[in-house]
Design a protein around this motif. Structure first.
Motif, mmCIF file in Angstrom:
data_model
loop_
_atom_site.group_PDB
_atom_site.id
_atom_site.type_symbol
_atom_site.label_atom_id
_atom_site.label_comp_id
_atom_site.label_asym_id
_atom_site.label_seq_id
_atom_site.Cartn_x
_atom_site.Cartn_y
_atom_site.Cartn_z
ATOM 1 N N MET A 1 42.693 15.564 54.171
ATOM 2 C CA MET A 1 43.679 15.740 53.125
ATOM 3 C C MET A 1 44.719 14.625 53.219
ATOM 4 S SD MET A 1 43.578 19.177 51.826
ATOM 5 C CE MET A 1 42.276 20.323 52.094
ATOM 6 N N LYS A 2 45.087 14.126 52.085
ATOM 7 C CA LYS A 2 46.108 13.089 52.068
ATOM 8 C C LYS A 2 47.463 13.691 52.434
ATOM 9 C CE LYS A 2 44.628 11.980 47.919
ATOM 10 N NZ LYS A 2 44.743 11.605 46.560
ATOM 11 N N SER A 3 48.176 13.007 53.292
ATOM 12 C CA SER A 3 49.472 13.529 53.722
ATOM 13 C C SER A 3 50.491 13.538 52.584
ATOM 14 C CB SER A 3 49.997 12.720 54.899
ATOM 15 O OG SER A 3 50.131 11.376 54.531
ATOM 16 N N SER A 4 50.254 12.732 51.538
ATOM 17 C CA SER A 4 51.196 12.691 50.422
ATOM 18 C C SER A 4 51.079 13.924 49.522
ATOM 19 C CB SER A 4 50.972 11.428 49.590
ATOM 20 O OG SER A 4 49.676 11.450 49.022
ATOM 21 N N GLU A 5 50.017 14.691 49.686
ATOM 22 C CA GLU A 5 49.854 15.899 48.881
ATOM 23 C C GLU A 5 50.831 16.972 49.354
ATOM 24 O OE1 GLU A 5 45.222 16.229 47.702
ATOM 25 O OE2 GLU A 5 45.704 16.604 49.790
ATOM 26 N N ASN A 6 51.401 17.705 48.407
ATOM 27 C CA ASN A 6 52.266 18.795 48.835
ATOM 28 C C ASN A 6 51.417 20.034 49.166
ATOM 29 O OD1 ASN A 6 51.907 20.507 46.527
ATOM 30 N ND2 ASN A 6 53.477 19.375 45.410
ATOM 31 N N PHE A 7 52.041 21.040 49.723
ATOM 32 C CA PHE A 7 51.317 22.229 50.182
ATOM 33 C C PHE A 7 50.548 22.898 49.045
ATOM 34 C CE2 PHE A 7 50.948 26.700 51.470
ATOM 35 C CZ PHE A 7 50.319 26.536 52.696
ATOM 36 N N PHE A 8 51.172 23.023 47.873
ATOM 37 C CA PHE A 8 50.492 23.657 46.737
ATOM 38 C C PHE A 8 49.232 22.881 46.377
ATOM 39 C CE2 PHE A 8 53.914 26.404 44.413
ATOM 40 C CZ PHE A 8 54.254 27.012 45.603
ATOM 41 N N GLU A 9 49.326 21.551 46.316
ATOM 42 C CA GLU A 9 48.158 20.733 45.974
ATOM 43 C C GLU A 9 47.038 20.922 46.991
ATOM 44 O OE1 GLU A 9 50.180 17.007 45.872
ATOM 45 O OE2 GLU A 9 50.464 17.057 43.699
ATOM 46 N N LYS A 10 47.403 21.043 48.263
ATOM 47 C CA LYS A 10 46.401 21.282 49.307
ATOM 48 C C LYS A 10 45.738 22.640 49.104
ATOM 49 C CE LYS A 10 48.676 18.352 52.731
ATOM 50 N NZ LYS A 10 49.396 18.324 54.008
ATOM 51 N N CYS A 11 46.528 23.641 48.721
ATOM 52 C CA CYS A 11 45.970 24.973 48.431
ATOM 53 C C CYS A 11 44.972 24.901 47.276
ATOM 54 C CB CYS A 11 47.079 25.954 48.066
ATOM 55 S SG CYS A 11 48.185 26.385 49.428
ATOM 56 N N TYR A 12 45.337 24.158 46.230
ATOM 57 C CA TYR A 12 44.462 24.051 45.059
ATOM 58 C C TYR A 12 43.158 23.351 45.426
ATOM 59 C CZ TYR A 12 48.879 25.010 42.643
ATOM 60 O OH TYR A 12 50.070 25.565 42.233
ATOM 61 N N LYS A 13 43.251 22.343 46.279
ATOM 62 C CA LYS A 13 42.067 21.603 46.692
ATOM 63 C C LYS A 13 41.082 22.522 47.417
ATOM 64 C CE LYS A 13 42.120 17.149 47.636
ATOM 65 N NZ LYS A 13 42.442 15.879 48.289
ATOM 66 N N VAL A 14 41.609 23.381 48.284
ATOM 67 C CA VAL A 14 40.756 24.340 49.005
ATOM 68 C C VAL A 14 40.193 25.373 48.028
ATOM 69 C CG1 VAL A 14 40.677 26.112 50.802
ATOM 70 C CG2 VAL A 14 41.972 24.019 51.188
ATOM 71 N N ALA A 15 41.041 25.923 47.168
ATOM 72 C CA ALA A 15 40.603 26.963 46.228
ATOM 73 C C ALA A 15 39.478 26.460 45.332
ATOM 74 C CB ALA A 15 41.777 27.456 45.390
ATOM 75 N N ARG A 16 39.539 25.201 44.945
ATOM 76 C CA ARG A 16 38.491 24.645 44.085
ATOM 77 C C ARG A 16 37.135 24.563 44.783
ATOM 78 N NH1 ARG A 16 42.882 20.794 42.523
ATOM 79 N NH2 ARG A 16 43.600 21.491 40.478
ATOM 80 N N LYS A 17 37.131 24.688 46.099
ATOM 81 C CA LYS A 17 35.882 24.616 46.871
ATOM 82 C C LYS A 17 35.261 25.987 47.135
ATOM 83 C CE LYS A 17 37.111 20.246 48.927
ATOM 84 N NZ LYS A 17 37.313 19.451 50.118
ATOM 85 N N ILE A 18 35.965 27.052 46.760
ATOM 86 C CA ILE A 18 35.416 28.398 46.961
ATOM 87 C C ILE A 18 34.192 28.536 46.059
ATOM 88 C CG2 ILE A 18 35.829 30.886 46.854
ATOM 89 C CD1 ILE A 18 38.893 30.161 46.885
ATOM 90 N N PRO A 19 33.037 28.827 46.640
ATOM 91 C CA PRO A 19 31.824 28.920 45.820
ATOM 92 C C PRO A 19 31.867 30.080 44.822
ATOM 93 C CG PRO A 19 31.292 28.761 48.172
ATOM 94 C CD PRO A 19 32.767 29.013 48.067
ATOM 95 N N TYR A 20 31.151 29.910 43.731
ATOM 96 C CA TYR A 20 30.956 30.955 42.732
ATOM 97 C C TYR A 20 30.416 32.195 43.439
ATOM 98 C CZ TYR A 20 29.091 33.165 38.496
ATOM 99 O OH TYR A 20 28.812 34.030 37.473
ATOM 100 N N GLY A 21 30.975 33.364 43.141
ATOM 101 C CA GLY A 21 30.497 34.608 43.738
ATOM 102 C C GLY A 21 31.050 34.879 45.129
#
Length: 110
Positions: free
Chosen positions: A1-21
């Motif tokens: 993760m890029k250190s310039s990303e804020n905490f919310f952006e890091k959360c969104y990045k992880v959430a986008r990787k949650i598989p369907y179902g």
């Protein structure tokens, strides 16, 4: 993760990787991000994700017991539950059934 990303952006990045179902918890995302005691902050991030350019599947993030605690932040009467059910997740009384079989742990998967 890029250190310039804020905490919310890091959360969104992880959430986008949650598989369907699959679902994960606020705490599992916080732990993955190295902020184990920040589950509530992850919840705030999910509540604030509606204005993101790239969609965030916040409906796949629930509390550690599989309860749809964030459902009141979705438009519509029961949208969070409907989205999860459309992915094959069984919900009874606002709680995901068989949580262990649909739980996705970012610390193990990523």
């Amino acid at each position: 993760m890029k250190s310039s990303e804020n905490f919310f952006e890091k959360c969104y990045k992880v959430a986008r990787k949650i598989p369907y179902g699959k679902v994960t918890s606020y705490g599992a995302i916080a732990t993955y991000l190295g902020a184990a005691r920040s589950a509530r902050m992850v919840g705030w991030a999910m509540n604030n994700c509606h204005n993101q350019a790239e969609e965030v599947p916040a409906h796949r993030v629930v509390n550690r017991k599989g309860i749809l605690t964030g459902k009141h932040h979705f438009d519509g009467t029961n949208l969070m539950q409907q989205l999860l059910e459309s992915e094959g997740i069984v919900i009874v009384d606002n709680q995901i059934q068989n949580l262990g079989t649909v739980f996705w742990n970012p610390s193990e998967a990523l």
